[in-house]
Design a protein around this motif. Structure first.
Motif, PDB file in Angstrom:
ATOM      1  N   ASN A  72       0.847  -1.184   0.000  1.00 12.52           N
ATOM      2  CA  ASN A  72       0.000   0.000   0.000  1.00 12.52           C
ATOM      3  C   ASN A  72       0.881   1.232   0.000  1.00 12.52           C
ATOM      4  O   ASN A  72       1.529   1.530   0.990  1.00 12.52           O
ATOM      5  N   ARG A  74       0.491   4.765   0.080  1.00 11.52           N
ATOM      6  CA  ARG A  74      -0.464   5.862   0.310  1.00 11.52           C
ATOM      7  C   ARG A  74      -1.748   5.681  -0.497  1.00 11.52           C
ATOM      8  O   ARG A  74      -2.200   6.578  -1.204  1.00 11.52           O
ATOM      9  N   GLY A  75      -2.274   4.485  -0.402  1.00 11.79           N
ATOM     10  CA  GLY A  75      -3.596   4.276  -0.994  1.00 11.79           C
ATOM     11  C   GLY A  75      -3.589   3.657  -2.378  1.00 11.79           C
ATOM     12  O   GLY A  75      -4.628   3.243  -2.854  1.00 11.79           O
TER      13      GLY A  75
ATOM     14  N   ASN B 319     -11.401   8.648  -3.633  1.00  8.22           N
ATOM     15  CA  ASN B 319     -10.225   7.908  -3.200  1.00  8.22           C
ATOM     16  C   ASN B 319      -9.622   8.484  -1.936  1.00  8.22           C
ATOM     17  O   ASN B 319      -9.265   7.764  -1.020  1.00  8.22           O
ATOM     18  N   GLU B 323      -9.015   6.944   1.766  1.00  7.38           N
ATOM     19  CA  GLU B 323      -7.764   6.943   2.541  1.00  7.38           C
ATOM     20  C   GLU B 323      -8.006   7.438   3.952  1.00  7.38           C
ATOM     21  O   GLU B 323      -7.513   6.864   4.915  1.00  7.38           O
ATOM     22  N   THR B 327      -7.066   5.689   7.414  1.00  6.36           N
ATOM     23  CA  THR B 327      -6.176   6.322   8.374  1.00  6.36           C
ATOM     24  C   THR B 327      -6.878   6.496   9.717  1.00  6.36           C
ATOM     25  O   THR B 327      -6.308   6.264  10.790  1.00  6.36           O
ATOM     26  N   LYS B 651      -9.895  -1.112  -4.566  1.00  5.08           N
ATOM     27  CA  LYS B 651      -8.711  -0.570  -5.252  1.00  5.08           C
ATOM     28  C   LYS B 651      -8.392  -1.477  -6.420  1.00  5.08           C
ATOM     29  O   LYS B 651      -8.616  -2.684  -6.364  1.00  5.08           O
TER      30      LYS B 651
END
Lengths: 171, 699
Positions: A72, A74-75, B319, B323, B327, B651
């Motif tokens: 991964n 950062r996404g 997106n 994230e 997080t 993803k």
């Protein structure tokens, strides 16, 4: 080593000597070099996106053994290849001291697992020597040339030949 | 002109799509028997706007057709024509033709010009009828010449005379640019009409007072031309309610008597007659039509509050929010591992943030939500086309068009829906006589409905046709070797057979359906969208398909499972049940593959370890997850552990790598690790049947 220890900026070659000289003269390029065992490899610095500490990857089913899975970034999901294993060696027993060089291959972002990053070298196109034929354990088309740097020989990688095929799918 | 032009063109086609949907809605309501004059007005405006846009790009066929089309509607508005069901029917078909012409303008290719001409002819007959009441002359072909640059030869046009000077002044109103017009484009398009000079009228205000949205100056356009005045009135009529247009065409020599009739007839019905009056018409609002158009301008104002945004920009936002959600989860997890005092102190803020993040995510997803209307509105045309081809009478009833679904889902929906409607038209509905004999109304009804149910949207396609012919399905299935002659299937099982790949019962292969790509394709597609497909059929009474879809493709409801050290996500929509394995229920077949006994049925056991190549030594799996493969019935997947349900953000693996067999994508878990989302149908076809080694464990 910290994560993203180094971020490169594009087009560093602009300030290099030789740029202003007429065509046909030597051109200079910068390469990031890194180590796998005691062998040094180089990648054109403009293709290097960042350098990242190794973190465990998620394996993908039914891939060549050197394909270490995905991580991964950062996404985004980025595949990681083991350079040692790609050149026929054993799988790298990756630890926190190993690094993943994140590079651009075409419009894809790909990670390359190496032992350590060593240096940034400036190389004149005149100093790049062709790979002598029949070098035993090297995939010749994947080495764009050899350079004799201060610390010894550096093999310049052709990333597309190395991992591009795998990435694009061999079908 | 190039990129700029391309952009405008794309915008034009997008707008056409909206206008057509709007038109369709008005026409549908007229079709249903409503006779509100505002419906005709709204339909007229939609066609008129298409024509306006088409004029700027020079789509001659489209302009010509739209012109005749709107002329008929103008006749209806003014009462010269009576709104009867035959006319509504004609309007409906005209709408379809206009759509075809727009598609042709966009994609190139050929249209069935015979059909276009037929419909156009009918429209012109209507115009002839309406003008007959006013003009003594009855020339049905004459009005055609009123269309701006129709492909038809200019036989009815007056003799091209000497080039003369025509002066047009165009003074945009404040809303000109807001209304989507661009003076530069107008002038460029005007070149086609032999524009020789364009002079600005008025001065630019001081910079401080200049507003970028206003258009402070006007233009005086000078043409040297031999075109008839109608060319100019047609061209500029588009701008009349948003700019002051004055056409000075003094030197137009009066046409000789014979063609005058022809010229007069269209003029009396064309919309330009009301509004294309040479006198500046902004102040003296034209009767009736003008008033309504003013209302439209008001509507435009409120429409300006919406914003057209490119999808990739929103995707980036989606997106990013994905994230943040991850997080956030990491943060919460880390916090729970710290000492109690800190956790308590920071806990509230983290909780608040998590709530806000969720809200943020919902809001972002709401931006992408779109009413299913955008795809539903294409369906009536499909049904009409098919009704024509198949000689059937059908009525499509839409419901719940305003149900909102993520745009990614909407885009993918058109194909399966079209396919299912074709299926209903072809196999479901009977021929009119057959229906009458069965005591049903001759016209069959297909109902297409959408509604929200929790986090999913349900789409129903229902017809009142003959239902599934189970005998024939069984016959065919035996013939194709799908089932044995002695298999005793429940009616429901038989119905499900139509989803089997390659299954088609059409007596002969028609162009409509039954090409062997049948309902299995629909089911696969729906499944790929994370949805499910149910079917219920009542012989003689009809068939009902129910599609259940997630509201979005950006997030997925998943079940997290563990195989070895790796975690995987199974789409919750395919999970049937989870069981703990115990030795007695596992049987070994002669080829050493294993099956699981469950409620008197045997399910194929698939070892995820084998399929995914995970080496685990001797540890044995303890759980089996029964999943629906959609195409091959249920199978049981052997897993180590079931962790739980969660929503995951999807993803792509392909973005940086390639398609991987058995995997449909990936997601990022709360700890930042990547987990693969398993693609069950491809996983099953990869093999990986549980085999002998496990046999020893179970002995």
């Amino acid at each position: 080593m910290t994560e993203a220890a180094m971020q490169t900026e594009p087009a560093p070659a602009a300030a290099l000597p030789g740029e202003t000289e007429p065509a046909g003269a030597a051109r200079y390029k910068q390469y990031v070099t890194f180590l796998v065992g005691d062998r040094a490899y180089g990648v054109d610095i403009v293709l290097v996106r960042e350098i990242k500490q190794w973190t465990p990857t998620t394996a993908l089913p039914n891939q060549p053994h050197y394909m270490r899975g995905v991580l991964n970034l950062r996404g985004t999901i980025v595949p990681v290849h083991d350079l040692r294993a790609r050149f026929g060696g054993n799988l790298t027993e990756a630890t926190e001291t190993h690094v993943v060089v994140i590079v651009w291959i075409g419009d894809q972002t790909v990670g390359v697992l190496v032992d350590a990053v060593s240096d940034i070298i400036t190389v004149s196109s005149d100093d790049i020597r062709p790979v002598p034929p029949s070098e035993a354990d090297l995939d010749q088309s994947s080495i764009g040339g050899l350079v004799n740097a201060e610390s010894g020989m550096v093999a310049l990688l052709d990333l597309k030949a190395l991992f591009g095929g795998a990435s694009m799918g061999m079908v | 002109m190039d990129d700029d032009n391309e952009d405008y063109l794309a915008l034009f086609f997008t707008e056409c799509g909206e206008l057509l949907a709007d038109l369709q809605e008005q026409l549908d309501r007229l079709m249903d028997g409503e006779r509100d004059p505002e419906l005709v007005n709204a339909a007229f405006r939609a066609v008129h706007s298409v024509k306006g846009g088409a004029a700027a790009f020079g789509f001659d066929h489209l302009i010509g057709f739209a012109h005749v089309f709107e002329t008929v509607m103008d006749g209806l508005r003014s009462g010269r024509l009576q709104l009867g069901s035959d006319i509504v029917n004609l309007l409906m078909r005209s709408g379809d033709v206009m759509e075809t012409l727009i598609e042709q303008a966009r994609d190139g290719g050929d249209v069935d010009s015979g059909h276009v001409d037929r419909v156009r002819q009918e429209l012109e007959e209507q115009i002839g009828r309406s003008s007959a009441e006013e003009a003594p002359e009855d020339g049905p072909s004459a009005p055609a010449s009123a269309a701006p640059p129709p492909p038809a030869p200019a036989e009815a046009e007056p003799e091209p005379g000497e080039p003369r000077e025509v002066i047009v002044s165009l003074i945009p109103s404040e809303d000109f640019i807001h209304g989507g017009h661009d003076p530069l484009r107008v002038i460029r398009a005007a070149r086609e009409l032999d524009l020789v000079a364009a002079e600005p009228i008025g001065d630019l205000p001081p910079l401080a007072e200049l507003t970028p949205e206003g258009c402070p100056i006007g233009w005086k356009l000078r043409f040297e031309t031999d075109r008839p005045p109608s060319a100019f009135t047609d061209f500029f009529s588009v701008y009349e309610h948003i700019a002051v247009v004055e056409i000075v065409d003094e030197n137009w020599s009066e046409a000789p008597a014979a063609p005058a009739g022809a010229e007069a007839a269209p003029a009396s019905v064309a919309p330009t007659e009301a509004k294309g009056d040479p006198a500046p018409s902004a102040a003296a609002a034209p009767p009736e039509a003008g008033g309504k158009d003013a209302g439209k301008d008001g509507a435009r104002h409120s429409a300006a509050k919406t914003l057209r945004v490119e999808l990739p920009r929103i995707d980036r936002l989606v997106n990013l929010v994905g994230e943040i959600v991850i997080t956030q989860a990491v943060l919460a997890q880390k916090l729970s591992e710290t000492d109690a005092a800190t956790a308590l102190e920071v806990g509230h803020s983290v909780e608040a943030m998590s709530r806000q993040t969720r809200e943020l995510q919902e809001s972002v997803m709401a931006i992408r939500a779109q009413p299913v209307k955008s795809v539903f509105s294409r369906m009536p045309r499909v049904v009409r086309d098919l009704a024509d081809k198949l000689g059937k009478e059908a009525r499509l009833v839409l419901a719940g068009e305003h149900t909102e679904v993520d745009t990614t889902v909407i885009e993918e929906l058109a194909e399966p829906l079209t396919h299912m409607l074709r299926n209903s038209m072809d196999h479901g509905l009977e021929l009119p006589d057959e229906r009458a004999a069965a005591g049903k109304p001759r016209t069959g009804t297909i109902r297409l409905a959408a509604e929200h149910r929790g986090e999913r949207v349900i789409i129903i396609i229902e017809d009142d046709g003959r239902g599934i012919n189970r005998e024939r399905v069984v016959e065919k299935a035996i013939e194709n070797g799908l089932i044995g002659p002695d298999d005793n299937l429940t009616p429901e099982d038989i119905d499900q057979l139509i989803f089997h790949p390659g299954f088609s019962t059409a007596k002969e292969i028609s162009s409509v359906s039954g090409r062997g790509v049948g309902m299995d394709v629909v089911k696969k597609k729906i499944q790929a969208l994370g949805g499910r497909c149910h079917l219920r059929s009542d012989p003689g009474k009809g068939t009902r398909f129910q599609i259940t879809l997630p509201l979005t493709l950006a997030v997925l409801d998943g079940m997290t499972i563990c195989v070895g050290d790796e975690r995987f996500i199974l789409p919750l929509s395919s999970v049937v049940e989870a069981l703990r394995i115990d030795g007695e229920r596992v049987e070994v077949l002669p080829d050493r593959s294993q099956v699981l006994a469950r409620r008197g049925q045997y399910l194929r056991l698939i070892s995820l370890r084998n399929a995914l190549g995970i080496d685990l030594g001797d540890k044995r799996e303890e759980m089996a997850i029964v999943v629906d493969t959609e195409t091959n019935g249920h199978v049981a997947l052997l897993v180590d552990e079931l962790i739980g349900q969660r929503q995951v953000v999807l993803k792509s693996l392909e973005a940086n790598f390639k398609r991987v067999e058995g995997v449909s994508g990936a997601t990022i878990l709360g700890d930042g690790r990547v987990a693969l989302i398993l693609d069950i149908p491809s996983l099953v076809s990869m093999g990986g049947s549980a085999r002998a080694p496990i046999q020893e464990v179970f002995h």
